[in-house]
Write a protein that holds these residues in place. Structure first.
Motif, PDB file in Angstrom:
ATOM      1  N   VAL A  56      22.684 -33.166  -2.977  1.00  0.00           N
ATOM      2  CA  VAL A  56      23.668 -33.496  -4.010  1.00  0.00           C
ATOM      3  C   VAL A  56      23.554 -32.522  -5.182  1.00  0.00           C
ATOM      4  N   PHE A  57      22.341 -32.204  -5.580  1.00  0.00           N
ATOM      5  CA  PHE A  57      22.117 -31.292  -6.698  1.00  0.00           C
ATOM      6  C   PHE A  57      22.745 -29.933  -6.425  1.00  0.00           C
ATOM      7  N   TRP A  58      22.498 -29.361  -5.254  1.00  0.00           N
ATOM      8  CA  TRP A  58      23.025 -28.026  -4.949  1.00  0.00           C
ATOM      9  C   TRP A  58      24.524 -28.050  -4.713  1.00  0.00           C
ATOM     10  N   ALA A  59      25.071 -29.131  -4.195  1.00  0.00           N
ATOM     11  CA  ALA A  59      26.527 -29.241  -4.070  1.00  0.00           C
ATOM     12  C   ALA A  59      27.165 -29.221  -5.459  1.00  0.00           C
ATOM     13  N   TYR A  60      26.562 -29.947  -6.406  1.00  0.00           N
ATOM     14  CA  TYR A  60      27.057 -29.947  -7.782  1.00  0.00           C
ATOM     15  C   TYR A  60      26.958 -28.559  -8.407  1.00  0.00           C
ATOM     16  N   LYS A  61      25.812 -27.905  -8.228  1.00  0.00           N
ATOM     17  CA  LYS A  61      25.614 -26.587  -8.828  1.00  0.00           C
ATOM     18  C   LYS A  61      26.593 -25.566  -8.263  1.00  0.00           C
ATOM     19  N   MET A  62      26.843 -25.612  -6.955  1.00  0.00           N
ATOM     20  CA  MET A  62      27.790 -24.669  -6.349  1.00  0.00           C
ATOM     21  C   MET A  62      29.214 -24.938  -6.841  1.00  0.00           C
ATOM     22  N   ARG A 111      10.093 -37.439   1.332  1.00  0.00           N
ATOM     23  CA  ARG A 111      10.773 -36.256   1.861  1.00  0.00           C
ATOM     24  C   ARG A 111      12.277 -36.524   2.004  1.00  0.00           C
ATOM     25  N   SER A 112      12.630 -37.728   2.476  1.00  0.00           N
ATOM     26  CA  SER A 112      14.035 -38.095   2.615  1.00  0.00           C
ATOM     27  C   SER A 112      14.723 -38.142   1.243  1.00  0.00           C
ATOM     28  N   LEU A 113      14.060 -38.737   0.268  1.00  0.00           N
ATOM     29  CA  LEU A 113      14.611 -38.804  -1.084  1.00  0.00           C
ATOM     30  C   LEU A 113      14.799 -37.404  -1.663  1.00  0.00           C
ATOM     31  N   ARG A 114      13.794 -36.562  -1.487  1.00  0.00           N
ATOM     32  CA  ARG A 114      13.881 -35.194  -1.993  1.00  0.00           C
ATOM     33  C   ARG A 114      15.054 -34.457  -1.359  1.00  0.00           C
ATOM     34  N   ASN A 115      15.214 -34.567  -0.056  1.00  0.00           N
ATOM     35  CA  ASN A 115      16.280 -33.858   0.640  1.00  0.00           C
ATOM     36  C   ASN A 115      17.658 -34.360   0.230  1.00  0.00           C
ATOM     37  N   ARG A 116      17.809 -35.687   0.071  1.00  0.00           N
ATOM     38  CA  ARG A 116      19.089 -36.225  -0.381  1.00  0.00           C
ATOM     39  C   ARG A 116      19.402 -35.766  -1.805  1.00  0.00           C
ATOM     40  N   PHE A 117      18.401 -35.791  -2.668  1.00  0.00           N
ATOM     41  CA  PHE A 117      18.596 -35.343  -4.047  1.00  0.00           C
ATOM     42  C   PHE A 117      18.995 -33.871  -4.085  1.00  0.00           C
ATOM     43  N   LEU A 118      18.278 -33.040  -3.335  1.00  0.00           N
ATOM     44  CA  LEU A 118      18.574 -31.612  -3.363  1.00  0.00           C
ATOM     45  C   LEU A 118      19.948 -31.296  -2.786  1.00  0.00           C
TER      46      LEU A 118
END
Length: 116
Positions: free
Chosen positions: A93-99, A84-91
């Motif tokens: 960073v992913f959404w910051a990049y996408k925005m 869950r921690s890995l998923r949240n950290r990945f998401l």
């Protein structure tokens, strides 16, 4: 003043976004923008509200279907705290990049328009 912006190029029939909207059935949008009865911000805001409502409806539908689990279906395994921690950290960073990518989009229109 920037040259080649999208609203200014609407007055040139048969070019760029004007032609693309015309081919996709958007002649009414073009006429409304040219006549002044429809602004780009109004078009954006109304499209955003419609898409947000559709996403909300799909989320509600998906959650209601998820609650009704058939007899033969297995429950998915719960995530461990590390997963869950890995998923949240990945998401995050992913959404910051996408925005960030989404925010720079309007500035690249001038780059693409200058290539033509």
């Amino acid at each position: 003043k920037r040259s080649g912006c999208w609203p200014e190029s609407l007055s040139a029939p048969g070019s760029g976004p004007h032609m693309m909207l015309q081919l996709r059935g958007g002649q009414g949008i073009i006429e409304g923008l040219q006549a002044g009865s429809l602004s780009v911000s109004t078009l954006f805001n109304s499209t955003f509200v419609i898409l947000a409502a559709m996403c909300l409806a799909l989320q509600v539908l998906a959650r209601s279907r998820k609650q009704v689990v058939g007899a033969g279906e297995e429950q998915p395994a719960a995530l461990t705290p590390k997963e869950r921690s890995l998923r949240n950290r990945f998401l995050a960073v992913f959404w910051a990049y996408k925005m960030a990518d989404w925010l720079q989009g309007p500035y690249f229109y001038d780059v693409y328009a200058s290539k033509v």
